[in-house]
Design an enzyme around this catalytic site. Structure first.
Site: not given
Lengths: 334, 334
Positions: B14, B101, B130, B157, B214, B243
């Site tokens: 990835g 998280r 991110c 983003q 998030k 971003h």
């Protein structure tokens, strides 16, 4: 009036000028004679209006003789020089430039919001900046619902907001990328393809740009809230047409999402696309070419009791410029 | 330790996995043996690390035997299934997914901000999203300078934040446009070329997306400010990498621009590009490939006494993901 009006479009070859011709046709504005003005380098070119070919002229002595309504979208310097001449010749001027917007004797009008202000004109009515119009459209019904206390506006602005050259630049850079060639900036200060540029217009006091301060002062003038706290960030994005603005608005009174949706949906010129579960919210590619501004992503602000977040998108060449100008003219000739 | 560590990268093919390999090399992370894991469909492919070709394997029984450090960037479901196995086998896990998280027993770490939190780990340390990392980097020094009271974050983003498929989608749609063909969405819900999409991750309560929530919960956990009011809007833009976030931050104490610049410039991992007169401010194309996050457009908020506006840009594959993960591992092996 039945016989129609003599209309002049100054800056006719630009993005807004071209859209003005389209909208005059679409809305069947009563045009008897159309005069097409542009800068020296466009003289000799032609434009098309209602199937007729019209030669582009330079503004010269007597240019506005007999003109009833003149639309100016050639830039601030041109408006400052020629708009008073047009008024002197007896024309009503709808000015799309920033030249007169903050002049206390010139109304700054978004017809759905402050049509009444246009009545006090002394020959010139100013049309707000494109980002201002898109942002202020939902602010008006929200103010009526709960009285605005503070606005934070963060924009995603299309390249055509900078005119035809902005469109050409994005297309040219994107095609260079597609051919595997280097991307060079010519019109914008930096690469715009596959980039975002947090800088529109010149930098001024406090680090804010002209575009940002226009948003502040124009929103205040249109809403007749001279002290409304507005915090602006304006950003250019690689989109051809339609400006998007993320708005955070605090109100004196609590406005629920349901109440805001109702207020937005009931406001002329504003439409609600707010069905996130169906993936429905406004975006530049779906709003381009539309006359209305579209609001979605309406959420109660989880960080403050009396505040809302929402997302508004408008075709800045149409409602953000040419359409708003023609709507003003329609008010003036009524 | 001198002999090096056995390292596993799960999700190695990835965008984040590939960047992790690059950064392990660049930072001379003491790798003795590298194991490359990915999904079934990548088995048989190879990756390159320090000039060596390594075959990609599927995670199977005993996959983590002898592994000292495992980096997970294969997605939340994979982390939930395999990270506990890796811990059981004796590995320290750095998890880039959202799986753990918000687990109170798992530290969520940005090394420049809360390295200490990593010490309490029970095998897994989570790496933030991110957008969170890019946003929280300047918030930490600002909080130290004036104590944060409220944050409004509005993002721009890049497509690579959605992985390799996001990059392919923007490239494919842009090339279709260049050939004059129709643009069809396949990976994102809507066209991303020449568009902006105010929707990342799934919609949840109150109309906020997963990506937005998030940002709220992770910023609070990293800064150890569980009640910090945060108002998020996250938007996908047609940018390949990096971003950008427009931040409005209110503080208890007045923080002048000068003081903020000083605080930002002195914070490790953060750099100041804030010379608007020279056209210098951070942008995706200038920040891509850089390890630090860059702050500019610092302005006192004209709508509120104790607030600042600024603009922060970070390469979300590096500091926003892989680099932050490797930095966490460096902490763990110290």
């Amino acid at each position: 009036m039945a016989a129609g009006l003599n209309v002049a479009v100054v800056g006719v070859t630009g993005a807004v000028g071209q859209t003005t011709l389209k909208i005059l046709e679409e809305r069947k504005f009563p045009v008897k004679d159309l005069r097409a003005f542009a800068s020296e380098r466009s003289v000799g070119k032609t434009v098309t209006f209602k199937g007729e070919t019209i030669r582009v002229e330079k503004v010269g002595p007597g240019a506005f003789t007999g003109v009833d309504v003149a639309f100016f979208s050639a830039g601030s310097a041109q408006s400052k020089e020629y708009a008073p001449q047009a008024v002197k010749a007896g024309a009503m001027v709808v000015d799309k430039s920033s030249a007169f917007r903050m002049d206390p004797s010139v109304p700054l009008v978004v017809p759905e919001i402050n049509a009444d202000a246009a009545r006090s004109h002394q020959g010139i009515v100013a049309c707000p900046n494109c980002t201002t119009i898109v942002t202020v459209m939902p602010l008006k019904p929200l103010h009526e619902a709960g009285r605005l206390r503070r606005v934070i506006a963060t924009s995603y602005q299309a390249v055509s907001g900078a005119g035809v050259q902005g469109v050409e630049e994005l297309a040219r850079q994107t095609l260079a990328w597609a051919r595997g060639e280097a991307i060079t900036p010519k019109f914008f200060d930096h690469q715009i393809a596959f980039n975002v540029i947090p800088h529109i217009d010149k930098f001024g006091a406090g680090g804010y740009t002209g575009e940002e301060m226009k948003l502040v002062s124009e929103v205040r003038k249109i809403l007749d809230l001279p002290d409304l706290p507005v915090s602006p960030t304006t950003v250019r994005v690689p989109v051809f047409t339609a400006h998007s603005v993320a708005v955070n608005a605090e109100t004196e009174l609590k406005v629920t999402c349901a109440r805001a949706r109702e207020a937005f949906a009931g406001f002329p010129g504003l439409r609600l696309w707010d069905e996130p579960a169906e993936g429905r919210y406004p975006m530049p590619v779906t709003v381009e070419g539309q006359d209305d501004c579209f609001v979605g992503r309406i959420r109660e602000d989880i960080s403050l009791p009396n505040a809302l977040n929402f997302w508004v998108v408008g075709d800045q060449l149409r409602k953000g410029a040419a359409l708003n100008g023609v709507q003003i003219a329609e008010l003036l000739i009524r």
